[in-house]
Design an enzyme around this catalytic site. Sequence first.
Site, PDB file in Angstrom:
ATOM      1  N   CYS A 103     -11.515   3.000  -1.173  1.00 44.67           N
ATOM      2  CA  CYS A 103     -10.240   3.503  -0.653  1.00 44.67           C
ATOM      3  C   CYS A 103      -9.981   2.788   0.664  1.00 44.67           C
ATOM      4  O   CYS A 103     -10.897   2.592   1.470  1.00 44.67           O
ATOM      5  CB  CYS A 103     -10.309   5.013  -0.441  1.00 44.67           C
ATOM      6  SG  CYS A 103      -8.849   5.685   0.385  1.00 44.67           S
ATOM      7  N   THR A 104      -8.719   2.423   0.848  1.00 45.64           N
ATOM      8  CA  THR A 104      -8.354   1.595   2.002  1.00 45.64           C
ATOM      9  C   THR A 104      -8.685   2.219   3.359  1.00 45.64           C
ATOM     10  O   THR A 104      -8.894   1.508   4.327  1.00 45.64           O
ATOM     11  CB  THR A 104      -6.842   1.354   1.973  1.00 45.64           C
ATOM     12  OG1 THR A 104      -6.192   2.624   1.781  1.00 45.64           O
ATOM     13  CG2 THR A 104      -6.463   0.413   0.855  1.00 45.64           C
ATOM     14  N   HIS A 105      -8.694   3.559   3.420  1.00 45.85           N
ATOM     15  CA  HIS A 105      -8.897   4.221   4.722  1.00 45.85           C
ATOM     16  C   HIS A 105     -10.364   4.305   5.136  1.00 45.85           C
ATOM     17  O   HIS A 105     -10.661   4.480   6.304  1.00 45.85           O
ATOM     18  CB  HIS A 105      -8.366   5.653   4.671  1.00 45.85           C
ATOM     19  CG  HIS A 105      -6.876   5.759   4.649  1.00 45.85           C
ATOM     20  ND1 HIS A 105      -6.114   5.181   3.668  1.00 45.85           N
ATOM     21  CD2 HIS A 105      -6.014   6.372   5.501  1.00 45.85           C
ATOM     22  CE1 HIS A 105      -4.835   5.458   3.900  1.00 45.85           C
ATOM     23  NE2 HIS A 105      -4.750   6.176   5.011  1.00 45.85           N
ATOM     24  N   TYR A 127      -0.707   8.556  -2.626  1.00 44.77           N
ATOM     25  CA  TYR A 127      -0.689   8.301  -4.060  1.00 44.77           C
ATOM     26  C   TYR A 127      -1.928   8.917  -4.741  1.00 44.77           C
ATOM     27  O   TYR A 127      -1.944   9.114  -5.945  1.00 44.77           O
ATOM     28  CB  TYR A 127      -0.708   6.797  -4.342  1.00 44.77           C
ATOM     29  CG  TYR A 127       0.612   6.074  -4.168  1.00 44.77           C
ATOM     30  CD1 TYR A 127       1.688   6.637  -3.492  1.00 44.77           C
ATOM     31  CD2 TYR A 127       0.772   4.790  -4.696  1.00 44.77           C
ATOM     32  CE1 TYR A 127       2.892   5.934  -3.344  1.00 44.77           C
ATOM     33  CE2 TYR A 127       1.962   4.094  -4.559  1.00 44.77           C
ATOM     34  CZ  TYR A 127       3.016   4.670  -3.883  1.00 44.77           C
ATOM     35  OH  TYR A 127       4.192   3.971  -3.750  1.00 44.77           O
ATOM     36  N   GLY A 128      -2.964   9.173  -3.931  1.00 44.60           N
ATOM     37  CA  GLY A 128      -4.283   9.535  -4.473  1.00 44.60           C
ATOM     38  C   GLY A 128      -4.290  10.737  -5.389  1.00 44.60           C
ATOM     39  O   GLY A 128      -5.129  10.859  -6.264  1.00 44.60           O
ATOM     40  N   THR A 134      -5.750   3.140  -5.353  1.00 44.31           N
ATOM     41  CA  THR A 134      -5.139   4.024  -6.341  1.00 44.31           C
ATOM     42  C   THR A 134      -4.110   3.249  -7.175  1.00 44.31           C
ATOM     43  O   THR A 134      -4.072   3.361  -8.401  1.00 44.31           O
ATOM     44  CB  THR A 134      -4.485   5.236  -5.649  1.00 44.31           C
ATOM     45  OG1 THR A 134      -5.437   5.827  -4.758  1.00 44.31           O
ATOM     46  CG2 THR A 134      -4.034   6.263  -6.651  1.00 44.31           C
ATOM     47  N   GLU A 139      -5.774   9.666   8.909  1.00 40.87           N
ATOM     48  CA  GLU A 139      -4.353   9.599   9.301  1.00 40.87           C
ATOM     49  C   GLU A 139      -4.034  10.551  10.445  1.00 40.87           C
ATOM     50  O   GLU A 139      -3.087  10.336  11.189  1.00 40.87           O
ATOM     51  CB  GLU A 139      -3.463   9.881   8.090  1.00 40.87           C
ATOM     52  CG  GLU A 139      -3.634   8.798   7.046  1.00 40.87           C
ATOM     53  CD  GLU A 139      -2.367   8.395   6.335  1.00 40.87           C
ATOM     54  OE1 GLU A 139      -1.393   9.141   6.386  1.00 40.87           O
ATOM     55  OE2 GLU A 139      -2.384   7.304   5.713  1.00 40.87           O
ATOM     56  N   CYS A 181      -4.134  -1.298  -2.374  1.00 40.79           N
ATOM     57  CA  CYS A 181      -4.292   0.153  -2.488  1.00 40.79           C
ATOM     58  C   CYS A 181      -5.150   0.378  -3.717  1.00 40.79           C
ATOM     59  O   CYS A 181      -4.806  -0.097  -4.816  1.00 40.79           O
ATOM     60  CB  CYS A 181      -2.911   0.794  -2.671  1.00 40.79           C
ATOM     61  SG  CYS A 181      -2.945   2.557  -3.044  1.00 40.79           S
ATOM     62  N   ASP A 205       0.851  -1.187   0.000  1.00 42.29           N
ATOM     63  CA  ASP A 205       0.000   0.000   0.000  1.00 42.29           C
ATOM     64  C   ASP A 205       0.886   1.236   0.000  1.00 42.29           C
ATOM     65  O   ASP A 205       2.058   1.178   0.398  1.00 42.29           O
ATOM     66  CB  ASP A 205      -0.936   0.021   1.221  1.00 42.29           C
ATOM     67  CG  ASP A 205      -1.877   1.225   1.185  1.00 42.29           C
ATOM     68  OD1 ASP A 205      -2.541   1.433   0.158  1.00 42.29           O
ATOM     69  OD2 ASP A 205      -1.909   1.998   2.167  1.00 42.29           O
ATOM     70  N   SER A 206       0.309   2.355  -0.404  1.00 42.49           N
ATOM     71  CA  SER A 206       1.036   3.623  -0.374  1.00 42.49           C
ATOM     72  C   SER A 206       1.412   4.003   1.061  1.00 42.49           C
ATOM     73  O   SER A 206       2.301   4.814   1.263  1.00 42.49           O
ATOM     74  CB  SER A 206       0.163   4.714  -0.986  1.00 42.49           C
ATOM     75  OG  SER A 206      -1.079   4.771  -0.308  1.00 42.49           O
TER      76      SER A 206
HETATM   77  N1  DGL Z   1      -4.295   3.620  -0.173  1.00 43.33           N
HETATM   78  C1  DGL Z   1      -4.894   4.666  -0.975  1.00 43.33           C
HETATM   79  C2  DGL Z   1      -6.120   4.090  -1.711  1.00 43.33           C
HETATM   80  O1  DGL Z   1      -6.701   3.086  -1.338  1.00 43.33           O
HETATM   81  C3  DGL Z   1      -5.281   5.877  -0.154  1.00 43.33           C
HETATM   82  C4  DGL Z   1      -4.095   6.689   0.332  1.00 43.33           C
HETATM   83  C5  DGL Z   1      -3.337   7.411  -0.761  1.00 43.33           C
HETATM   84  O2  DGL Z   1      -3.888   8.337  -1.388  1.00 43.33           O
HETATM   85  O3  DGL Z   1      -2.178   7.055  -0.977  1.00 43.33           O
HETATM   86  O4  DGL Z   1      -6.518   4.650  -2.695  1.00 43.33           O
END
Ligand code: DGL
Length: 280
Positions: A197-199, A46-47, A79, A163, A77, A14-15
């Site tokens: 999105c993972t969060h 990364y988004g 993205t 975060e 992830c 993941d990012s």
């Molecule tokens: N892990 C990214 C996703 O699921 C979210 C965090 C990021 O923008 O890097 O898209």
Amino acid sequence: MPATNEYSPIGIFDSGYGGLTIFDKIRKRMPDYDYIYLGDNARTPYGSRSFEVVCQFTRQAVARLFAEGCPLVILACNTASAKALRTIQQKDLPMLDPLRRVLGVIRPTVEAVGSLTRTRHVGVLGTAGTISSGSYSIEIEKMYAGNITVTGEACPMWVPLVENNEIDTPGSAYFIQKHLDRILSLDPQIDTLILGCTHYPLLIRQIRQFLPAGIAILSQGEYVADSLSDYLARHPETDCRLTKQSRCRFLTTESAAKFSETASLFLHDNVAVEQIAVMS
Ligand code: DGL
């Protein structure tokens, strides 16, 4: 069969921290396997990054996880799955190592949505990169042949809210309501919302507060875990290369102490973390 002292884990990339929500479900579903988690925290998020940069960073992460001995890597992830998976599978893998596998999180999520929606109108919430890539719409179109209408909404503030542990604040309520109102006004027939999105699973309680009754929320972790388990059952040639001693390593490109502290938000557990150099 690999020798028992060998370490051939499933790689989870993941990012940053978010993929821990996916990792958590995978490990619960398949506790015997070995895992290695890599968070590119030094270069997150990364988004908001371009297609080329997300591809380049993700390719580097996959190469690093291959070097760590992973026969299989999951891009946990959205993205990276949206912007880099196809290129890696089609262009890079044949050169890097055609016997290894890289899978993403979008397809298993899309496979699940068909049995949840009744109105056949679905919303996708994600980073700007995931939404602008159109990857969910493309996969849904492919799988359901135009029978499901998809509306996307980028929620760029939601990752920083998680975060920074601002989950239960008026600020977070404002941004959550803003994007939910917008997507439902774009398509009032939506009955299923994909958390792309993972969060976002960490915001699920707050999201639910602002949704009318009858709208289902699709949180992808369990679907990704089920799909991986199913994949390994169908691909014994990959499964037999994975070691199964319930071991787990965590790597980050940022400070190990910082990762460990924030990871506890996601895993409700303290983890030992190793810092690695930014990949190149
Ligand atoms: N892990 C990214 C996703 O699921 C979210 C965090 C990021 O923008 O890097 O898209």
